[in-house]
Design a protein around this motif. Structure first.
Motif, PDB file in Angstrom:
ATOM      1  N   SER A 165     -30.299   3.212  17.868  1.00 35.72           N
ATOM      2  CA  SER A 165     -29.438   3.707  16.707  1.00 35.72           C
ATOM      3  C   SER A 165     -28.247   4.652  17.230  1.00 35.72           C
ATOM      4  N   HIS A 166     -28.552   5.361  18.379  1.00 41.27           N
ATOM      5  CA  HIS A 166     -27.412   6.217  18.979  1.00 41.27           C
ATOM      6  C   HIS A 166     -26.222   5.298  19.353  1.00 41.27           C
ATOM      7  N   LEU A 167     -26.540   4.129  20.032  1.00 42.01           N
ATOM      8  CA  LEU A 167     -25.469   3.210  20.623  1.00 42.01           C
ATOM      9  C   LEU A 167     -25.010   2.419  19.393  1.00 42.01           C
ATOM     10  N   ARG A 168     -25.359   2.319  18.330  1.00 47.51           N
ATOM     11  CA  ARG A 168     -25.176   1.344  17.372  1.00 47.51           C
ATOM     12  C   ARG A 168     -25.361  -0.001  17.705  1.00 47.51           C
ATOM     13  N   GLN A 169     -26.407  -0.378  18.463  1.00 48.63           N
ATOM     14  CA  GLN A 169     -26.414  -1.882  18.698  1.00 48.63           C
ATOM     15  C   GLN A 169     -27.913  -2.339  18.570  1.00 48.63           C
ATOM     16  N   PRO A 170     -28.152  -3.476  18.189  1.00 48.01           N
ATOM     17  CA  PRO A 170     -29.564  -4.291  17.987  1.00 48.01           C
ATOM     18  C   PRO A 170     -30.389  -3.673  18.846  1.00 48.01           C
ATOM     19  N   LEU A 171     -31.729  -3.695  18.643  1.00 48.19           N
ATOM     20  CA  LEU A 171     -32.718  -3.223  19.584  1.00 48.19           C
ATOM     21  C   LEU A 171     -32.840  -4.106  20.623  1.00 48.19           C
ATOM     22  N   GLY A 172     -32.664  -5.481  20.507  1.00 43.39           N
ATOM     23  CA  GLY A 172     -32.805  -6.353  21.505  1.00 43.39           C
ATOM     24  C   GLY A 172     -31.865  -6.075  22.706  1.00 43.39           C
ATOM     25  N   THR A 173     -30.677  -5.881  22.148  1.00 37.75           N
ATOM     26  CA  THR A 173     -29.505  -5.767  23.179  1.00 37.75           C
ATOM     27  C   THR A 173     -29.810  -4.436  24.053  1.00 37.75           C
ATOM     28  N   VAL A 174     -30.209  -3.408  23.243  1.00 42.73           N
ATOM     29  CA  VAL A 174     -30.422  -2.119  24.106  1.00 42.73           C
ATOM     30  C   VAL A 174     -31.853  -2.348  24.980  1.00 42.73           C
ATOM     31  N   LYS A 175     -32.878  -3.005  24.553  1.00 52.05           N
ATOM     32  CA  LYS A 175     -33.842  -3.250  25.415  1.00 52.05           C
ATOM     33  C   LYS A 175     -33.549  -4.117  26.755  1.00 52.05           C
ATOM     34  N   SER A 176     -32.669  -5.163  26.629  1.00 45.54           N
ATOM     35  CA  SER A 176     -32.139  -5.782  27.800  1.00 45.54           C
ATOM     36  C   SER A 176     -31.259  -5.042  28.778  1.00 45.54           C
ATOM     37  N   TRP A 177     -30.506  -4.209  28.072  1.00 41.98           N
ATOM     38  CA  TRP A 177     -29.560  -3.325  29.003  1.00 41.98           C
ATOM     39  C   TRP A 177     -30.431  -2.597  29.796  1.00 41.98           C
ATOM     40  N   VAL A 178     -31.514  -1.973  29.195  1.00 40.66           N
ATOM     41  CA  VAL A 178     -32.404  -1.148  30.054  1.00 40.66           C
ATOM     42  C   VAL A 178     -33.158  -1.955  31.085  1.00 40.66           C
TER      43      VAL A 178
END
Lengths: 196, 127
Positions: A165-178
């Motif tokens: 929500s902070h980065l305004r990105q879908p959860l899946g995208t953020v998970k894969s970035w991490v």
């Protein structure tokens, strides 16, 4: 503050010695250990919990824990400050995750608070520390999204959904970035012989 | 899902140290680490990789009241002057009590001494 490996090593040796004496119930050594590390550890707690009362409480509990478990510190396995930082961070993160269940999330309270913050942002900190540790090149090799997600998670204690929500990105995208960011960081650090 | 499969474990340990795991997953992994050295080692390896990043945070001096509060807590639990907190004394008393009981058993079991079995039972039961 120039990165000075010699100074860093001397400081580590000194802290390890203080921990060893603390393990023998030496209160003077313990007091010195507190003087040497408390403002660093308090900053870690404050950054994650964002509330001085809660950070104070965690710092207090952590030092009581260090007093009782100093004997379980093994110098060959980790740096003293790393060991102490893990005690503080784990308490903070446990508290954050518990808090999330019974109170509102940070997002609902103060949207965009971190970006408006005038303290040094997580990005600059990630880079200055990496510089001090000679792993700047590893961090720089991360893609922008990976770098940002990892810095926010590390310094502010954000969970996957908070990051999204902070980065305004879908959860899946953020998970894969991490996930990918961590994998690349590991490959880079281990490859450079900088395991610690 | 097998937590102990090496790649899976490594990824979980990384997320644990970074701080992104959910409460339930954190608790599960912490519990596993207490009884399993390979889980503990995976966590430690990631702590060694990531936690030095925390050194770049600008230090913030904690309020002065924190240190006396810590001292209060550790001294309350280990009062050096208090007889109740003297572990050596309690150990000594326990040993002495045990030695007395053993001596009694030996005396009572020595052939030639007339000892009603009830006495022995009473002595042992009082331990």
């Amino acid at each position: 503050m120039a990165p000075d490996p010699d100074k860093r090593r001397q400081r580590s040796e000194r802290l390890a010695e203080l921990l060893a004496r603390t393990a023998l119930s030496n209160q003077q050594a313990f007091a010195e250990l507190y003087r040497e590390t408390s403002s660093h550890l308090y900053a870690v707690a404050l950054r994650i919990l964002r509330e001085s009362g809660a950070a104070e409480e965690v710092l207090q509990e952590s030092f009581v824990n260090i007093w009782h478990h100093a004997g379980s510190y093994v110098a060959a396995k980790s740096q003293p400050l790393t060991w102490m930082t893990s005690i503080v961070r784990n308490r903070c993160l446990d508290q954050m995750r518990r808090r999330k269940v019974d109170t509102v999330t940070i997002d609902d309270e103060e949207p965009g608070m971190m970006l408006a913050d005038d303290r040094p942002g997580p990005m600059e900190m990630l880079l200055s520390s990496a510089d001090a540790l000679a792993v700047k090149s590893c961090v720089e090799r991360l893609e922008a999204g990976q770098k940002q997600a990892i810095a926010l998670a590390f310094y502010q204690g954000l969970s996957h959904s908070e990051l999204a929500s902070h980065l305004r990105q879908p959860l899946g995208t953020v998970k894969s970035w991490v996930r990918r960011g961590l994998e690349r960081l590991k490959a880079c650090l281990d490859g450079a012989g900088l395991k610690r | 899902m097998n937590y102990l499969e090496p790649e899976r474990l490594d990824a979980l340990a990384a997320q644990y140290v970074l701080g992104t795991l959910s409460r339930a997953a954190r608790e599960r992994l912490a519990r596993l680490a207490r009884g399993n050295e390979s889980v503990a080692a995976a966590l430690r390896a990631w702590e060694n990789r990531l936690l030095p990043l925390a050194e770049s945070l600008p230090p913030v001096a904690p309020p002065e009241r924190v240190w006396p509060a810590i001292l209060d807590r550790i001294q309350g639990q280990r009062e050096p002057g208090s007889i109740w907190a003297n572990l050596g004394l309690w150990r000594g008393l326990t040993m002495a009590g045990f030695a007395t009981a053993m001596a009694l058993v030996v005396v009572l079991l020595t052939p030639g001494l007339e000892t009603p079995i009830e006495t022995l039972v009473v002595v042992l039961a009082s331990r």
